[in-house]
Motif scaffolding. Structure first.
Motif, PDB file in Angstrom:
ATOM      1  N   MET A  28      -8.049  12.267  12.373  1.00  0.00           N
ATOM      2  CA  MET A  28      -9.386  12.316  11.825  1.00  0.00           C
ATOM      3  C   MET A  28     -10.331  13.062  12.779  1.00  0.00           C
ATOM      4  O   MET A  28     -11.199  13.814  12.324  1.00  0.00           O
ATOM      5  CB  MET A  28      -9.886  10.895  11.591  1.00  0.00           C
ATOM      6  N   LEU A  29     -10.169  12.862  14.066  1.00  0.00           N
ATOM      7  CA  LEU A  29     -11.012  13.571  15.031  1.00  0.00           C
ATOM      8  C   LEU A  29     -10.750  15.070  15.013  1.00  0.00           C
ATOM      9  O   LEU A  29     -11.666  15.868  15.218  1.00  0.00           O
ATOM     10  CB  LEU A  29     -10.798  13.008  16.431  1.00  0.00           C
ATOM     11  N   THR A  30      -9.499  15.439  14.756  1.00  0.00           N
ATOM     12  CA  THR A  30      -9.169  16.865  14.671  1.00  0.00           C
ATOM     13  C   THR A  30      -9.891  17.513  13.502  1.00  0.00           C
ATOM     14  O   THR A  30     -10.467  18.608  13.633  1.00  0.00           O
ATOM     15  CB  THR A  30      -7.645  17.050  14.509  1.00  0.00           C
ATOM     16  N   VAL A  31      -9.897  16.855  12.359  1.00  0.00           N
ATOM     17  CA  VAL A  31     -10.590  17.384  11.182  1.00  0.00           C
ATOM     18  C   VAL A  31     -12.085  17.473  11.447  1.00  0.00           C
ATOM     19  O   VAL A  31     -12.732  18.469  11.097  1.00  0.00           O
ATOM     20  CB  VAL A  31     -10.298  16.505   9.946  1.00  0.00           C
ATOM     21  N   LEU A  32     -12.642  16.450  12.082  1.00  0.00           N
ATOM     22  CA  LEU A  32     -14.062  16.472  12.415  1.00  0.00           C
ATOM     23  C   LEU A  32     -14.381  17.608  13.387  1.00  0.00           C
ATOM     24  O   LEU A  32     -15.393  18.307  13.244  1.00  0.00           O
ATOM     25  CB  LEU A  32     -14.484  15.134  13.019  1.00  0.00           C
ATOM     26  N   GLY A  33     -13.518  17.823  14.376  1.00  0.00           N
ATOM     27  CA  GLY A  33     -13.711  18.929  15.322  1.00  0.00           C
ATOM     28  C   GLY A  33     -13.669  20.280  14.641  1.00  0.00           C
ATOM     29  O   GLY A  33     -14.482  21.161  14.937  1.00  0.00           O
TER      30      GLY A  33
END
Length: 63
Positions: free
Chosen positions: A1-6
Motif C-alpha cells: 500500500m505504501l508503494t502505491v501511495l509513493g
C-alpha cells in the motif's frame, strides 16, 4: 500500500508544483501591471477584475 501511495505522490507532485508556479507568476504579473499603472498616474480601477474561468471542450464530427 505504501508503494502505491509513493507512486501516486510521484505522479501528482509535478502537477501540483506546476500549479503553484503558475499562480506565483500570475501574481507577479498582476503586481507589475498595478505598479506600471501607478507609475503612469492612472487611478486604480474601482473594483478588482473578476477572475475568469475558462471552459474548453473537444468538438468532433459526432457532436
Amino acid at each position: 500500500m505504501l508503494t502505491v501511495l509513493g507512486i501516486l505522490v510521484l505522479l501528482v507532485l509535478p502537477s501540483v508544483l506546476g500549479i503553484v508556479h503558475d499562480r506565483r507568476i500570475d501574481r507577479q504579473i498582476r503586481e507589475a501591471e498595478r505598479a506600471h499603472r501607478e507609475a503612469e498616474g492612472h487611478r486604480p480601477p474601482a473594483q478588482s477584475p473578476v477572475r475568469q474561468r475558462y471552459f474548453t471542450s473537444t468538438v468532433t464530427h459526432h457532436s
